[in-house]
Design an enzyme around this catalytic site. Structure first.
Site, PDB file in Angstrom:
ATOM      1  N   SER A  12     128.647  78.081 127.369  1.00 14.72           N
ATOM      2  CA  SER A  12     129.318  79.094 128.188  1.00 14.72           C
ATOM      3  C   SER A  12     128.990  78.849 129.652  1.00 14.72           C
ATOM      4  O   SER A  12     127.819  78.905 130.052  1.00 14.72           O
ATOM      5  CB  SER A  12     128.860  80.498 127.800  1.00 14.72           C
ATOM      6  OG  SER A  12     129.292  81.403 128.807  1.00 14.72           O
ATOM      7  N   HIS A  37     133.326  77.013 126.902  1.00 13.75           N
ATOM      8  CA  HIS A  37     133.568  78.444 126.695  1.00 13.75           C
ATOM      9  C   HIS A  37     133.582  79.156 128.049  1.00 13.75           C
ATOM     10  O   HIS A  37     132.646  79.036 128.839  1.00 13.75           O
ATOM     11  CB  HIS A  37     132.466  79.006 125.797  1.00 13.75           C
ATOM     12  CG  HIS A  37     132.655  80.429 125.374  1.00 13.75           C
ATOM     13  ND1 HIS A  37     133.470  80.799 124.317  1.00 13.75           N
ATOM     14  CD2 HIS A  37     132.133  81.577 125.851  1.00 13.75           C
ATOM     15  CE1 HIS A  37     133.424  82.109 124.167  1.00 13.75           C
ATOM     16  NE2 HIS A  37     132.628  82.615 125.097  1.00 13.75           N
ATOM     17  N   ASP A  39     133.988  82.743 129.939  1.00 10.57           N
ATOM     18  CA  ASP A  39     133.847  84.184 129.731  1.00 10.57           C
ATOM     19  C   ASP A  39     134.504  84.973 130.862  1.00 10.57           C
ATOM     20  O   ASP A  39     133.994  85.022 131.983  1.00 10.57           O
ATOM     21  CB  ASP A  39     132.360  84.552 129.646  1.00 10.57           C
ATOM     22  CG  ASP A  39     131.765  84.172 128.298  1.00 10.57           C
ATOM     23  OD1 ASP A  39     132.356  84.541 127.267  1.00 10.57           O
ATOM     24  OD2 ASP A  39     130.712  83.510 128.281  1.00 10.57           O
ATOM     25  N   MET A  41     135.448  88.494 132.366  1.00 14.94           N
ATOM     26  CA  MET A  41     135.006  89.898 132.309  1.00 14.94           C
ATOM     27  C   MET A  41     135.656  90.691 133.436  1.00 14.94           C
ATOM     28  O   MET A  41     135.813  90.171 134.544  1.00 14.94           O
ATOM     29  CB  MET A  41     133.483  89.974 132.451  1.00 14.94           C
ATOM     30  CG  MET A  41     132.728  89.157 131.416  1.00 14.94           C
ATOM     31  SD  MET A  41     130.959  89.422 131.559  1.00 14.94           S
ATOM     32  CE  MET A  41     130.358  88.231 130.339  1.00 14.94           C
ATOM     33  N   HIS A  70     137.459  83.365 126.524  1.00 15.25           N
ATOM     34  CA  HIS A  70     137.054  84.612 125.869  1.00 15.25           C
ATOM     35  C   HIS A  70     137.320  85.766 126.824  1.00 15.25           C
ATOM     36  O   HIS A  70     136.626  85.922 127.822  1.00 15.25           O
ATOM     37  CB  HIS A  70     135.556  84.494 125.534  1.00 15.25           C
ATOM     38  CG  HIS A  70     134.964  85.726 124.912  1.00 15.25           C
ATOM     39  ND1 HIS A  70     133.597  85.890 124.774  1.00 15.25           N
ATOM     40  CD2 HIS A  70     135.531  86.838 124.379  1.00 15.25           C
ATOM     41  CE1 HIS A  70     133.356  87.049 124.187  1.00 15.25           C
ATOM     42  NE2 HIS A  70     134.507  87.650 123.943  1.00 15.25           N
ATOM     43  N   MET A  72     137.103  89.378 127.898  1.00 16.35           N
ATOM     44  CA  MET A  72     136.426  90.672 127.737  1.00 16.35           C
ATOM     45  C   MET A  72     137.060  91.596 128.766  1.00 16.35           C
ATOM     46  O   MET A  72     136.452  91.988 129.766  1.00 16.35           O
ATOM     47  CB  MET A  72     134.909  90.500 127.955  1.00 16.35           C
ATOM     48  CG  MET A  72     134.249  89.792 126.767  1.00 16.35           C
ATOM     49  SD  MET A  72     132.659  89.059 127.169  1.00 16.35           S
ATOM     50  CE  MET A  72     133.230  87.491 127.837  1.00 16.35           C
ATOM     51  N   MET A 141     130.496  88.529 117.799  1.00 19.23           N
ATOM     52  CA  MET A 141     129.544  88.741 118.901  1.00 19.23           C
ATOM     53  C   MET A 141     128.177  89.074 118.311  1.00 19.23           C
ATOM     54  O   MET A 141     128.046  89.989 117.493  1.00 19.23           O
ATOM     55  CB  MET A 141     129.999  89.895 119.802  1.00 19.23           C
ATOM     56  CG  MET A 141     131.294  89.670 120.560  1.00 19.23           C
ATOM     57  SD  MET A 141     131.348  88.207 121.613  1.00 19.23           S
ATOM     58  CE  MET A 141     129.924  88.482 122.686  1.00 19.23           C
ATOM     59  N   ASP A 176     128.857  84.150 119.314  1.00 18.65           N
ATOM     60  CA  ASP A 176     128.687  84.262 120.760  1.00 18.65           C
ATOM     61  C   ASP A 176     127.586  85.258 121.093  1.00 18.65           C
ATOM     62  O   ASP A 176     127.748  86.453 120.854  1.00 18.65           O
ATOM     63  CB  ASP A 176     130.018  84.690 121.387  1.00 18.65           C
ATOM     64  CG  ASP A 176     130.020  84.566 122.896  1.00 18.65           C
ATOM     65  OD1 ASP A 176     128.985  84.181 123.473  1.00 18.65           O
ATOM     66  OD2 ASP A 176     131.070  84.853 123.494  1.00 18.65           O
TER      67      ASP A 176
HETATM   68  C1  DX5 Z   1     128.436  87.504 126.455  1.00 19.54           C
HETATM   69  C2  DX5 Z   1     129.288  86.255 126.618  1.00 19.54           C
HETATM   70  C3  DX5 Z   1     128.601  85.041 126.100  1.00 19.54           C
HETATM   71  C4  DX5 Z   1     127.378  84.682 126.851  1.00 19.54           C
HETATM   72  C5  DX5 Z   1     126.445  83.938 125.959  1.00 19.54           C
HETATM   73  O1  DX5 Z   1     129.092  88.587 126.990  1.00 19.54           O
HETATM   74  O2  DX5 Z   1     130.505  86.414 125.916  1.00 19.54           O
HETATM   75  O3  DX5 Z   1     129.473  83.929 126.006  1.00 19.54           O
HETATM   76  O4  DX5 Z   1     127.611  83.935 127.996  1.00 19.54           O
HETATM   77  O5  DX5 Z   1     125.280  83.728 126.672  1.00 19.54           O
HETATM   78  P1  DX5 Z   1     123.891  83.458 125.976  1.00 19.54           P
HETATM   79  O6  DX5 Z   1     124.058  82.222 125.147  1.00 19.54           O
HETATM   80  O7  DX5 Z   1     122.980  83.283 127.138  1.00 19.54           O
HETATM   81  O8  DX5 Z   1     123.576  84.648 125.119  1.00 19.54           O
HETATM   82 ZN    ZN Z   2     131.850  84.554 125.315  1.00 11.65          ZN
END
Ligand code: DX5
Ligand code: ZN
Length: 226
Positions: A12, A37, A39, A41, A70, A72, A141, A176
């Site tokens: 990620s 990956h 993320d 947000m 991904h 969110m 998750m 994840d």
């Molecule tokens: C969490 C994200 C993950 C996160 C994972 O909200 O969706 O992808 O970056 O990070 P680690 O591996 O540090 O838990």
């Molecule tokens: Zn993620």
């Protein structure tokens, strides 16, 4: 993208240097990452804010493997076309992001991407029971989404249930949150094939010291496959 259930490590870039995404993506791919990956947000569905479709589009030329985006965010549907234009290979939305996840998955496939559906830790496996014919990936998750570096929450029973529900369907199970050399064996044994890892991949490394990324990726893969 061809389908298989071999273990895939998906670093990620939430844990990368935000001022240097292009070089960071090239470094993790050179060092053995299978997918990248990304993320997204929105400061609304989750209490943190990262980047949007313009940034993701800028990442695209640097990704030679699979760009796994991904979301969110809520709502999702107004942004699907923008992430297709940005070049996402896989676009994952949360079941908790709105009342019409079924429509969302149809729209993601309709826009030419693989469709992923993500489940927060508090959401049962059954939430995807009527979505499996519309999904290419289920993301379990193992933290409450929003931040990297959180403590792993054991979702082994959920992963096992999903693996049984999926049967022979060509659907990836992605994990994840909190994946490292200790937790990767548990989730792989339960049936996961895509392991997202942020802090466990990027810790100790940098674009000037990329071999550490490689060692971290190899260690997670070895732990998951032994
Ligand atoms: C969490 C994200 C993950 C996160 C994972 O909200 O969706 O992808 O970056 O990070 P680690 O591996 O540090 O838990
Ligand atoms: Zn993620």
């Amino acid at each position: 993208m061809t389908f298989d259930r071999a273990i895939k490590i998906a670093p990620s870039i939430l844990s990368a240097d935000f001022a240097n995404f292009g070089a960071e993506i090239r470094a993790i791919e050179d060092q053995g990452a299978d997918w990248v990956h990304v993320d997204v947000m929105d400061g609304h569905f989750v209490p943190n804010l990262t980047f949007g479709p313009m940034a993701v589009k800028a990442f695209r030329p640097h990704v030679k493997t699979v760009m796994d985006v991904h979301l969110m965010i809520a709502p999702v549907d107004p942004y699907i076309a923008a992430y297709a234009d940005a070049g996402a290979d896989v676009l994952t939305a949360h079941v908790e992001a709105g009342p019409h996840i079924h429509r969302t998955l149809q729209a993601i496939r309709g826009a030419g991407m693989k469709a992923g559906v993500a489940l927060n830790p508090g959401t049962p496996a059954d939430a995807v029971a009527h979505l499996l014919d519309l999904a290419d990936l289920v993301c379990v998750m193992t933290v409450n989404p929003g931040f990297g570096g959180q403590k792993f929450i054991d979702m082994t029973a959920k992963i096992t249930a999903l693996r049984a529900m999926i049967g022979d369907r060509p659907i990836h199970i992605e994990i994840d949150g909190g994946v490292d050399v200790t937790t990767a064996p548990l989730v792989a044994a339960a049936g996961a094939d895509v392991l997202v890892a942020g802090s466990a991949v990027f810790k100790g490394g940098s674009v000037r010291n990329p071999e550490t990324y490689g060692a971290n990726i190899a260690a997670i893969r070895t732990a998951a496959t032994r």
